[in-house]
Design an enzyme around this catalytic site. Structure first.
Site, mmCIF file in Angstrom:
data_model
loop_
_atom_site.group_PDB
_atom_site.id
_atom_site.type_symbol
_atom_site.label_atom_id
_atom_site.label_comp_id
_atom_site.label_asym_id
_atom_site.label_seq_id
_atom_site.Cartn_x
_atom_site.Cartn_y
_atom_site.Cartn_z
ATOM 1 N N LYS A 126 13.578 -50.736 9.545
ATOM 2 C CA LYS A 126 13.731 -50.075 10.845
ATOM 3 C C LYS A 126 14.883 -49.087 10.746
ATOM 4 O O LYS A 126 15.770 -49.262 9.903
ATOM 5 C CB LYS A 126 14.035 -51.127 11.929
ATOM 6 C CG LYS A 126 13.801 -50.638 13.345
ATOM 7 C CD LYS A 126 12.341 -50.695 13.754
ATOM 8 C CE LYS A 126 12.107 -50.015 15.084
ATOM 9 N NZ LYS A 126 10.717 -50.141 15.537
ATOM 10 N N ASP A 166 9.401 -44.618 17.391
ATOM 11 C CA ASP A 166 9.738 -45.747 18.270
ATOM 12 C C ASP A 166 10.272 -45.091 19.545
ATOM 13 O O ASP A 166 9.930 -43.926 19.810
ATOM 14 C CB ASP A 166 10.787 -46.661 17.602
ATOM 15 C CG ASP A 166 10.998 -47.974 18.354
ATOM 16 O OD1 ASP A 166 10.173 -48.886 18.207
ATOM 17 O OD2 ASP A 166 11.984 -48.105 19.106
HETATM 18 P P1 NDP Z 1 8.872 -44.339 24.493
HETATM 19 O O1 NDP Z 1 10.178 -43.676 24.216
HETATM 20 O O2 NDP Z 1 7.631 -43.559 24.392
HETATM 21 O O3 NDP Z 1 8.902 -45.011 25.945
HETATM 22 C C1 NDP Z 1 9.850 -45.955 26.295
HETATM 23 C C2 NDP Z 1 9.704 -46.244 27.787
HETATM 24 O O4 NDP Z 1 10.586 -47.301 28.136
HETATM 25 C C3 NDP Z 1 10.110 -45.051 28.645
HETATM 26 O O5 NDP Z 1 9.359 -45.057 29.817
HETATM 27 C C4 NDP Z 1 11.582 -45.328 28.932
HETATM 28 O O6 NDP Z 1 12.046 -44.740 30.147
HETATM 29 C C5 NDP Z 1 11.575 -46.841 29.057
HETATM 30 N N1 NDP Z 1 12.890 -47.356 28.650
HETATM 31 C C6 NDP Z 1 13.530 -47.167 27.475
HETATM 32 N N2 NDP Z 1 14.726 -47.779 27.472
HETATM 33 C C7 NDP Z 1 14.836 -48.360 28.675
HETATM 34 C C8 NDP Z 1 15.837 -49.141 29.288
HETATM 35 N N3 NDP Z 1 16.973 -49.458 28.646
HETATM 36 N N4 NDP Z 1 15.590 -49.602 30.555
HETATM 37 C C9 NDP Z 1 14.448 -49.303 31.199
HETATM 38 N N5 NDP Z 1 13.461 -48.553 30.670
HETATM 39 C C10 NDP Z 1 13.659 -48.095 29.434
HETATM 40 O O7 NDP Z 1 8.839 -45.621 23.528
HETATM 41 P P2 NDP Z 1 7.583 -46.495 23.067
HETATM 42 O O8 NDP Z 1 6.595 -46.572 24.181
HETATM 43 O O9 NDP Z 1 7.164 -46.009 21.748
HETATM 44 O O10 NDP Z 1 8.266 -47.918 22.839
HETATM 45 C C11 NDP Z 1 8.381 -48.898 23.872
HETATM 46 C C12 NDP Z 1 8.639 -50.252 23.265
HETATM 47 O O11 NDP Z 1 7.552 -50.605 22.399
HETATM 48 C C13 NDP Z 1 9.897 -50.384 22.402
HETATM 49 O O12 NDP Z 1 10.421 -51.691 22.505
HETATM 50 C C14 NDP Z 1 9.349 -50.190 20.989
HETATM 51 O O13 NDP Z 1 10.203 -50.766 20.010
HETATM 52 C C15 NDP Z 1 8.036 -50.919 21.107
HETATM 53 N N6 NDP Z 1 7.028 -50.575 20.109
HETATM 54 C C16 NDP Z 1 6.595 -49.288 19.973
HETATM 55 C C17 NDP Z 1 5.618 -48.986 19.051
HETATM 56 C C18 NDP Z 1 5.032 -47.629 18.932
HETATM 57 O O14 NDP Z 1 4.055 -47.479 18.174
HETATM 58 N N7 NDP Z 1 5.514 -46.640 19.627
HETATM 59 C C19 NDP Z 1 5.079 -50.024 18.149
HETATM 60 C C20 NDP Z 1 5.531 -51.365 18.443
HETATM 61 C C21 NDP Z 1 6.492 -51.597 19.371
HETATM 62 P P3 NDP Z 1 12.376 -43.166 30.227
HETATM 63 O O15 NDP Z 1 11.052 -42.480 30.380
HETATM 64 O O16 NDP Z 1 13.252 -43.050 31.416
HETATM 65 O O17 NDP Z 1 13.057 -42.811 28.944
#
Ligand code: NDP
Length: 444
Positions: A126, A166
């Site tokens: 990671k 991510d």
């Molecule tokens: P994105 O950056 O596309 O989206 C993240 C979302 O979560 C956004 O809506 C963001 O809000 C919100 N967010 C982030 N941090 C916080 C916080 N501290 N409090 C509240 N809301 C928050 O990321 P992903 O969708 O890619 O990833 C989301 C999760 O899924 C993570 O845990 C990641 O590790 C996990 N994951 C992702 C994979 C992937 O293929 N992308 C694979 C496996 C797991 P805002 O819009 O305001 O930034």
């Protein structure tokens, strides 16, 4: 003291300021107790757990870049190559101001078991940085990505370590980083996944984590005699995982009624409008207040609280530790029947325990969100073959992988008399393969 307790104690004393890493290691090792007890003598002699919880190597580096005003800014970058026993290190890169070494280690540790569960030959790694892409111009994001890759390229390669996206890293960032890697190394190779479709990306990669989450959830419900159709689903997050989880949930006949971001959440009784959500979050990178402004019946609430909305199924898809004990209690009181994690470790240990005690089906992230990394591995295969598969081919493989993952978790849980404990099942099934490979490869 038991071997598990000894290793956990040492881990905490040697890595004192890494609470998320402690949490992830504790959750995994606690649920592995019955397996470890069965083999304690061999594992101790082989220092198996010490090797498992210590990354093979970790890099921390400076990332200087120039902003639009001509000032030099400095961020910190990380890449942790945790365990490469079953394949090249594989795992995303997170761009978020909260990133530190402990967070990257928790994510890298989880990734070992998740990647093992996919059945594909990928090890756990990671990376990330405390750079915040929010509010930056495209030129600034490009300058940052180029500087980040100028250092990172020393440590990665298509047969050694293959990062992906991510939080905060989508197609734009991967594109800039791939361009810089190619320029420095002079090689056109599959060193990153999540690439654009015109330069080696895989169809269905963008959708894979969210779709995979729904394939897993559907299988979990089916095995417990429950139909997905007509269920009300609460989703948190509004990013890559959340958007495509919501899209697939609608396709399966369920109704998604919430999404959230880092400032608040939307409750839309008519069902979330996916096209509008994509326009607001994917294209304009705007706040959810813009969604509310264009949707008459939607309600926007500032701050946390998404889990207070009454739902049948909850899918946390934002970030770690976003579903706390009180949230678990609110979900149970409202009649929720299942929780499946799209994000990595979104539920605290206390919340998971409460949900399980109250017989709410619980799909842990390392199993339920493994569709993203599995499809990244399929992208690596296509890059090696110099071929591109159709959307349907990739999606069919994804469905098979997610169904198999569910049954691996289910069987492992049953084998150790922990029926329906998919947390233990996922950890045990992921661990068994990694351990066998570690023992076979000796003291490395
Ligand atoms: P994105 O950056 O596309 O989206 C993240 C979302 O979560 C956004 O809506 C963001 O809000 C919100 N967010 C982030 N941090 C916080 C916080 N501290 N409090 C509240 N809301 C928050 O990321 P992903 O969708 O890619 O990833 C989301 C999760 O899924 C993570 O845990 C990641 O590790 C996990 N994951 C992702 C994979 C992937 O293929 N992308 C694979 C496996 C797991 P805002 O819009 O305001 O930034």
């Amino acid at each position: 003291m038991s071997y598990v307790d000894e290793v956990l104690e040492e881990l905490i004393s040697k890595n004192p300021s890494e609470p998320e890493f402690h949490q992830a290691a504790k959750e995994v090792l606690e649920s592995l107790r019955p397996v470890i007890q069965e083999n304690e003598e061999v594992y101790r002699r082989e220092a198996l757990l010490e090797r498992l919880v210590n990354p093979e190597r970790q890099f921390k580096f400076r990332i200087p870049w120039v902003d639009d005003k001509g000032n030099i800014r400095v961020n910190t970058g990380y890449r942790v190559q945790f365990n490469g026993v079953i394949g090249p290190y594989k795992g995303g890169m997170r761009f978020h101001p909260s990133v530190n070494l402990g967070i990257i280690k928790f994510l890298g540790f989880e990734q070992i078991f998740k990647n093992s569960l996919t059945g594909l030959p990928i090890g756990g790694g990671k990376g990330g940085t405390d750079f915040d892409p929010k509010g930056k111009s495209d030129r600034e994001v490009m300058a940052f990505c180029q500087s980040f890759m100028t250092e990172l390229q020393k440590y990665i390669g298509p047969d050694t370590d293959v990062p992906a996206g991510d939080i905060g890293v989508g197609a734009r960032e991967i594109g800039y980083m791939f361009g810089q890697y190619k320029r420095i190394r002079g090689a056109y190779e599959g060193v990153l996944t999540g690439k654009g479709l015109t330069y080696g990306g895989s169809l269905a990669r963008k959708e894979a984590t969210g779709y995979g989450l729904l394939y897993f959830t559907k299988e979990m419900l089916k095995n417990n005699g429950i139909d997905m159709k007509g269920k009300a689903i609460a989703v948190s997050g509004a990013g890559n995982v959340a958007i495509y989880a919501a899209q697939k949930a609608f396709e399966m006949g369920a109704k998604v009624i919430t999404v959230s971001d880092s400032t608040g959440y939307i409750y839309d009784p008519d069902g979330i409008d996916i096209d509008l959500l994509r326009e607001v979050k994917e294209i304009k990178r705007a706040r959810l207040t813009e969604y509310k402004a264009r949707r008459q019946n939607a309600v926007y609430t500032e701050g946390k609280g998404v889990w207070t909305v009454k739902c049948d199924i909850a899918l946390p898809c934002a970030t770690q530790n976003e579903l706390l004990l009180d949230d678990a209690k609110a979900l149970a009181a409202n009649g929720c029947i299942a929780v499946a994690e799209g994000a990595n470790m979104p539920s605290t240990s206390e919340a998971v325990e409460y949900l399980q005690k109250n017989h709410i089906l619980f799909g842990p992230g390392k199993a339920a969100n493994a569709g993203g990394v599995a499809t990244s591995a399929l992208e690596m295969t296509q890059n090696s073959e110099r071929l591109s598969w159709t959307f349907e081919e990739v999606d069919t493989k994804l469905q098979q992988i997610m169904t198999t993952i569910f049954h691996s978790c289910d069987s492992a849980a049953k084998k150790y008399k922990m029926d329906k404990n998919y947390v233990a099942g996922a950890n045990i099934a992921g661990f068994e393969k990694v351990v066998e490979a570690m023992l076979a490869q000796g003291a490395v």
